[in-house]
Design an enzyme around this catalytic site. Structure first.
Site, PDB file in Angstrom:
ATOM      1  N   CYS A  90     -73.509 -18.102 -28.326  1.00  0.00           N
ATOM      2  CA  CYS A  90     -73.818 -17.654 -29.680  1.00  0.00           C
ATOM      3  C   CYS A  90     -74.510 -18.742 -30.498  1.00  0.00           C
ATOM      4  O   CYS A  90     -74.206 -19.924 -30.354  1.00  0.00           O
ATOM      5  CB  CYS A  90     -72.504 -17.259 -30.357  1.00  0.00           C
ATOM      6  N   GLN A 320     -74.303 -19.527 -52.610  1.00  0.00           N
ATOM      7  CA  GLN A 320     -73.776 -20.459 -51.606  1.00  0.00           C
ATOM      8  C   GLN A 320     -72.793 -19.727 -50.691  1.00  0.00           C
ATOM      9  O   GLN A 320     -71.908 -19.021 -51.186  1.00  0.00           O
ATOM     10  CB  GLN A 320     -73.047 -21.606 -52.315  1.00  0.00           C
ATOM     11  N   TYR A 349     -84.926 -27.220 -58.375  1.00  0.00           N
ATOM     12  CA  TYR A 349     -84.632 -26.371 -57.217  1.00  0.00           C
ATOM     13  C   TYR A 349     -83.262 -25.721 -57.453  1.00  0.00           C
ATOM     14  O   TYR A 349     -82.322 -25.901 -56.687  1.00  0.00           O
ATOM     15  CB  TYR A 349     -84.618 -27.170 -55.910  1.00  0.00           C
ATOM     16  N   ASP A 419     -82.035 -30.540 -55.687  1.00  0.00           N
ATOM     17  CA  ASP A 419     -81.407 -29.909 -54.509  1.00  0.00           C
ATOM     18  C   ASP A 419     -82.472 -29.134 -53.749  1.00  0.00           C
ATOM     19  O   ASP A 419     -82.453 -27.907 -53.696  1.00  0.00           O
ATOM     20  CB  ASP A 419     -80.270 -28.982 -55.002  1.00  0.00           C
ATOM     21  N   CYS A 446     -79.629 -30.778 -48.034  1.00  0.00           N
ATOM     22  CA  CYS A 446     -79.088 -30.144 -46.830  1.00  0.00           C
ATOM     23  C   CYS A 446     -79.767 -30.740 -45.594  1.00  0.00           C
ATOM     24  O   CYS A 446     -79.579 -30.253 -44.492  1.00  0.00           O
ATOM     25  CB  CYS A 446     -79.262 -28.630 -46.890  1.00  0.00           C
TER      26      CYS A 446
END
Ligand code: SAH
Length: 493
Positions: A90, A320, A349, A419, A446
Site C-alpha cells: 500500500c 489540515q 501561503y 508555510d 513540509c
C-alpha cells in the site's frame, strides 16, 4: 560491521548482501560501500538501518546504486511488526516496520541533514545568542500513532491489485472491483483494502460496507483505461473534535435514484453519518473534485476545531488532515513568533486561514495571502463566522503579489509566517522577504530540503542578517517519511 562489498560488485542484476547503516530520503535506507564517507552509496527501499539484507541491484549510476530488497537476513533492532497486512503493497504507510521512536529520530536527522548539507547552514553560529542551535527532537503523536487522519480519499477501480498473500490464498478473487488505496507508482491499480488504520475503525467498516453494497447492486467501479463505470471515489471526513461525519461519493454521472438508494442504505447501516454529498466528476482526471456537488442529506459540511475556533469544512475545502498535530504545529509556530499585542503579521501561503485565526487574538492584525481563491473564500467565511475581525485575506500568487506596493498598502510586518508548498518559495519571494527585513520570521515547512535552500538564500541575501533561534520538527504523518519543520528566525539589529 565493515562492508565487504566492493563498488565493482554493484552491477545491474547482481545479487548482493549488505548491512544498511542510515536512513535515506523518501523512506529508503542506505549502505556505504568502499572507503568511509566517500564510499559508494547503495539505497534499498523497505530496509531499515541495522538490517543485513539480500538485495538485487537494479540501478547503477555514477555515485550510487539502488537495490531491491529480496530477504532480510538479520533484522535490525529498530524493526517492529507492521500493524497492517497491506504494509509494503500500500502507498499509505511506508514506515510501519520501524518503531515510532526511531521514526521520530529519523525525521529529526533528516531536518538536520537538510539544513547542514543542503542549506550549508552552520548551526553552531546560530541560536538566540549566536552560541549554537540544535534541532529539537521531533514532536510525535501523543498516544497511539494511528487513526490520526480526519480525511481519507479511497478509490474505486476496475483494476484491482492483488497482494502476494491474496494470490497465495488460492481463493477465487474478484479482480474487477477494488475499493481502497493506490499501489505506489501505479495510477491504475488499487488495493481492495479490508483494513486501514489511518482514519478510524468506523471509516474502515464503511469502506467494507460500501464495497458490499456496490457489488450487491451491480454498480460498476471506474475503469481508468476505458473511462467507464459509475463509482470513482469515496471521501470520508471524520473531524477530530466533533462527532460529525461526511461521506462524499464521487461518481461519473448524476443518478438521483441510485443516490437515494445509497442514502437509505447509509442511514440504516452507518447512522452516524451526518451528511452525504455526491460529487460528479465526468472528466478523465481521477480526482475527487468534480463539476458538481449535490448535498443528498445533512448540511453538506462538517466542523472541526483548531485552537479557539471552529472551522466549517466543505467537501472540497482544504483542511489540515491531522487536526491534533496541526494544532501543536501552530502552537510551536506561535511560540517561536514571540508575538506582541501590537504586531502586524503576514501569514503567507495561508490556505484556509487556520494559522491566521489561531494567532489573531494575540496580535493587532493579520494579513493572509493565498493562491487558491476558494481557500481565501473559506478563510474569509471562517473568520466572519468566528467573529474574528482583525484578519484580511488576499488571493493571488505570492510572486506577483508580494511587492513594495503590497507592503505600502498593508503595512510593514513585524512578523512573517510562511508555510509554502513542498517546492518551497520562489527565489524572488525570498529576495522580497530579505528586502523587507521583518524583525521575526517563522518558517513552517513540509519539505526540509526546500526549506534549507530557502534559508540559505535568505541568509545570503541579507548578508547573514538573521539568526535561527529554534528548530522544531513536528510529526503530522506517522508511518510516512513526511515531516513538518518549524524554524524561528530573528533579525540581527
Ligand atoms: N498555512 C496553511 C496551508 C499551507 S499549504 C495551513 O496551515 O493550513 C501551502 C499553501 O500555499 C496552499 O494553500 C497553496 O494553495 C498555497 N500556494 C501555493 N503556491 C502559492 C503561490 N505561488 N502564492 C500563494 N499561495 C500559494
Amino acid at each position: 560491521m565493515p562492508e565487504t562489498l566492493k563498488a565493482s560488485d554493484l552491477k545491474r542484476g547482481r545479487e548482493i548482501e549488505l548491512t544498511l547503516t542510515d536512513f535515506a530520503d523518501r523512506g529508503k535506507s542506505l549502505a556505504r560501500v568502499g572507503d568511509g564517507d566517500r564510499g559508494y552509496v547503495v539505497f534499498v527501499a523497505g530496509a531499515v538501518p541495522g538490517d543485513r539484507v539480500r538485495a538485487r541491484v537494479f540501478k547503477r549510476k555514477k555515485s550510487f546504486a539502488e537495490a531491491r530488497l529480496l530477504e532480510v537476513l538479520q533484522p535490525s533492532d529498530l524493526r517492529v511488526e507492521p500493524r497492517c497486512e497491506y504494509f509494503q503493497s500500500c502507498g499509505g504507510c511506508k514506515w510501519q516496520h520501524v518503531g515510532y521512536e526511531a521514526q521520530l529520530e529519523m525525521k529529526r536527522d533528516h531536518v538536520e541533514g537538510a539544513l547542514v548539507h543542503e542549506g550549508g547552514i552552520d548551526l553552531g553560529a546560530h541560536g538566540p545568542d549566536g552560541a549554537g542551535v540544535t534541532v529539537l527532537p521531533t514532536m510525535g503523536a501523543e498516544g497511539e500513532p494511528y487513526f490520526y487522519r480526519n480525511k481519507m480519499e479511497f478509490s474505486f477501480s476496475a483494476q484491482r491489485w492483488l497482494t502476494d498473500w491474496e494470490i497465495a490464498s488460492g481463493e477465487a478473487l474478484d479482480k474487477d472491483f477494488a475499493l481502497g488505496l493506490h499501489v505506489p507508482g501505479r495510477y491504475d491499480k488499487v488495493l481492495d483494502l479490508r483494513a486501514c488504520y489511518l482514519q478510524s475503525t468506523w471509516s474502515a467498516a464503511l469502506v467494507n460496507g460500501v464495497r458490499l453494497f456496490a457489488k450487491d447492486n451491480g454498480w460498476k467501479p471506474w475503469n481508468v483505461h476505458e473511462h467507464t463505470g459509475f463509482l470513482r471515489h469515496l471521501v470520508v471526513r471524520t473531524p477530530a473534535h466533533t462527532e460529525e461525519r461526511m461521506v462524499n461519493l464521487v461518481t461519473s454521472r448524476e443518478d438521483p435514484e441510485r443516490m437515494e438508494q445509497f442514502a437509505e442504505w447509509l442511514q440504516e447501516h452507518f447512522p452516524e453519518t451526518t451528511t452525504l454529498v455526491n460529487t460528479i466528476n465526468s472528466g478523465k482526471a481521477s480526482t475527487a473534485f468534480g463539476e458538481k456537488e449535490v448535498v443528498v442529506f445533512g448540511p453538506g459540511v462538517v466542523h472541526d476545531r483548531i485552537g479557539a475556533h471552529t472551522f466549517e469544512i466543505a467537501p472540497s475545502a482544504f483542511f489540515q488532515t491531522n487536526t491534533v498535530q496541526a494544532e501543536r504545529l501552530y502552537a510551536v509556530a506561535a511560540e517561536m513568533a514571540h508575538f506582541q499585542p501590537d504586531d502586524l503579521v503576514y501569514d503567507l501561503y495561508c490556505g484556509a486561514g487556520t494559522i491566521s485565526m489561531y494567532v489573531a487574538d494575540r496580535v493587532k492584525r493579520v494579513v493572509g495571502v493565498e493562491l487558491v481563491e476558494a481557500a481565501v473564500e473559506n478563510a474569509r467565511a471562517n473568520a466572519e463566522a468566528a467573529g474574528v475581525e482583525n484578519c484580511t485575506f488576499v488571493s493571488g500568487d505570492m510572486l506577483k503579489l508580494f511587492t513594495p506596493e503590497f507592503v505600502a498598502e498593508h503595512g510593514q510586518p513585524d512578523v512573517l509566517l510562511v508555510d509554502p508548498p513542498r517546492a518551497g518559495m520562489h527565489p524572488k519571494v525570498t529576495e522580497q522577504i530579505a528586502a523587507l527585513r521583518p524583525e521575526r520570521i517563522v518558517y513552517v515547512s513540509c519539505n526540509p530540503r526546500t526549506q534549507a535552500k530557502d534559508l540559505q538564500r535568505l541568509l545570503a541575501s541579507t548578508d547573514g542578517g538573521y539568526r535561527i533561534e529554534a528548530i522544531q520538527p513536528v510529526d503530522l504523518f506517522p508511518h510516512t517519511h513526511h515531516v513538518e519543520n518549524v524554524i524561528g528566525l530573528r533579525r540581527i539589529d
